[in-house]
Scaffold this active site. Sequence first.
Site: not given
Lengths: 448, 448
Positions: B279, B313
């Site tokens: 991630d 993000e």
Amino acid sequence: MKILLIAVVMLSHSFGDSIQSKYAETSLKIISKSLTDSTAYNRLGYMCDTFGPRLSGSKNLENAINWILKEMKSDGFENVRGEKVSVPTWIRGKESATLLSPFKKELSMLGLGGSIATPRGGLKAEVIVVNDWDELESRSNEVPGKIVLFNAPFTSYGETVAYRYSGASAAAKHGAVASLIRSIGPWSMNTPHTGVMAYDDDVQKTPHAALTMEDAMMLSRIHDRGDKIIVKLDMNARTVADRWSQNVLGEIKGSVYPDEVVVVGGHIDSWDVGQGAQDDGGGCVASWEAVRLIKELGLKPKRTIRCVLWTNEENGGKGNKGYRDMHMDEMDKHVLAIESDGGVFSPKGFGFSGNDSARKIVEEIHALMKPIGANTISEGGRAADVAPLNDEGVPVMSLKVDGSKYFWYHHTNADTFDKVDFNEFNRCVAAIAIMAYVVADLDEPLPR
Amino acid sequence: MKILLIAVVMLSHSFGDSIQSKYAETSLKIISKSLTDSTAYNRLGYMCDTFGPRLSGSKNLENAINWILKEMKSDGFENVRGEKVSVPTWIRGKESATLLSPFKKELSMLGLGGSIATPRGGLKAEVIVVNDWDELESRSNEVPGKIVLFNAPFTSYGETVAYRYSGASAAAKHGAVASLIRSIGPWSMNTPHTGVMAYDDDVQKTPHAALTMEDAMMLSRIHDRGDKIIVKLDMNARTVADRWSQNVLGEIKGSVYPDEVVVVGGHIDSWDVGQGAQDDGGGCVASWEAVRLIKELGLKPKRTIRCVLWTNEENGGKGNKGYRDMHMDEMDKHVLAIESDGGVFSPKGFGFSGNDSARKIVEEIHALMKPIGANTISEGGRAADVAPLNDEGVPVMSLKVDGSKYFWYHHTNADTFDKVDFNEFNRCVAAIAIMAYVVADLDEPLPR
């Protein structure tokens, strides 16, 4: 109950007058009771959550021991007592390992039990990564003044643990100022594993700690790319004077041969991380519960069943040696000693170390455990706490379980009560209870 | 190669003049190249190991971005550039949670992104454990002055994450002085998970942190037994002024319709733990590699393929909004935007959000990915970084993978490069490359 009795009658028919027919009904009663009784499971949870991890020499451990002594008495066990044992006392203190180059990162680490501290304020050094003993030897000239990291992949615990136990002295011999290991486990979630280590007599003592598999592999990759690695290691560990602890004993006295003894147990102490739930709170409480259930079911074995919960298995083995020494004059009356110290996952059966005639009897007892899937007898009954008894000729057994996840949790902060499954744990209880009761109740003692 | 050509000829016969026949040979070339090329895998390892985790506002992130810009240029991408974005900057600082009663234990914890600090020196309070929002409401009178622990079991990320995002305000409304959550994950090895949280406008800001599943469950058990729990929470987190970061862009210019764009990408930033390997380092580098392979294979798509690696993000979404705002006048020329942000495990295909005619085309493209097992089209192409484009009418896709372990690692110290499998990762690269290339090369743009 009717169905149960019919099953028992059918078993009797097919088995004749064997151990299996004689103990079929009793073993089914034990299984049925074990699988539905939550006393032991709740006790294990209470012990884990109330006292915390239980390293030798800690207040946590003695608090847990005192609680067990009290509870065992209230269970109506006979001869409940603590037998004093002097135990080594290692205190972790604050510790850290910080990657300084190529970027700054706190590394997850655990100092290894018995390690000395770093100099006050820590030590900063370049890291050399080796994969095994041979690479350490072949790169000896690069070692002086550095921290050696042993990035040895996990093969088996027995093999790989050598880097934990002996890595410090091996590295120091070549001039290392400290040593690190890749944690001893097959898989990791950034999980450091602690455990005992020791120094050779003729070598400079240097600090020794475990990194996670992830960080060890990362440092190895950085090393392979030719980049310089600098780590600051800061450990305040110390070994203080031995302290008093206790082995816990409690019994059901034998109805015919009270001086003949079947021992069941595990070790109460754990590392100072996690909750020591699988290693070995589970084994302890399962052994204790096995004896409690035998008592609660009103079973009166011919021989004495003694629950022994050893102290200081992890970093010294003083509990098991202490028990042997204090009971040396009873050794020829120890018919069998059963240990549970491999986790309380789904039980498979027992490892056995004893002679062939005894093995045949034990095999028959295993057949009684088919309903719980624990009917496989295997080699290797010796485990740490029963080994000193085996050295004196006592046949020994250890509970064998599905060990596929044991070394995920072993000596880590993830060895917690939530990793113990109610049904798996209770099947361990049933296996120990059946084995202990039947051996204690045989007409003849188990042959040596 | 002969065998490959025969296979292609056979495919052509059965498919006629479809997308599948037209792109069968090219897609097999892409697959063959992806599966054997280690450039991207090595780059991902290098990025993880050299720069560390990459939180918005950190030097680590900007170092990684600058390295990518340099490498993309050396790959021969066109229009390689960083587009400046101002990003929120939260700094964790030192933090700890210490169980003081019923026994002393350092709890493994991670402060949640955006949380304020505790008062200097920490705060000490009794803990009340609730399992969900309803229980918090129903026990409102017990909350004032306490730390609320939300011990909510993981159902789905989408559902359970609400306790992380909104737990602080919910607890503060009832008078809590701080709040804790059980980490958002399905399983744990004493693994704390961080992630973003936010405060309601009308509520007192209070510190908010995650404990491990194990510790949350332990405190819940202690609470259920009626024992008092006291925790000391000490957090030095702070939010400082926004800092500059960059979205990274690099292109293969379209040979026929250079102003029409297919976007592929992931987000470069990660949490400040682990290495942000799954991630979303993996998604980033896979998208980058997909474009590099198309270039290296000499493929010249009719439309422009633009690799966009978004910043921020995780804790703000400023990267994706910034990209949309800076490229608003191109929105009608964005034919498709593909995001990879669910890990780079074994690819299953793509989720798609667009109209039915487009879906039929995309379904045909999926059939080309059968050799790598990524031929399943599903609903749900919207993911965080392409959602703002989808809001403007752009069809969007997200790579779907075997997500069974994604939330084991998500936002933890265990999200490290060793969790990325070479073959699984490279199949993700192949899937992205085939999808991007074929859509960019179609005679007509994907219908909206």
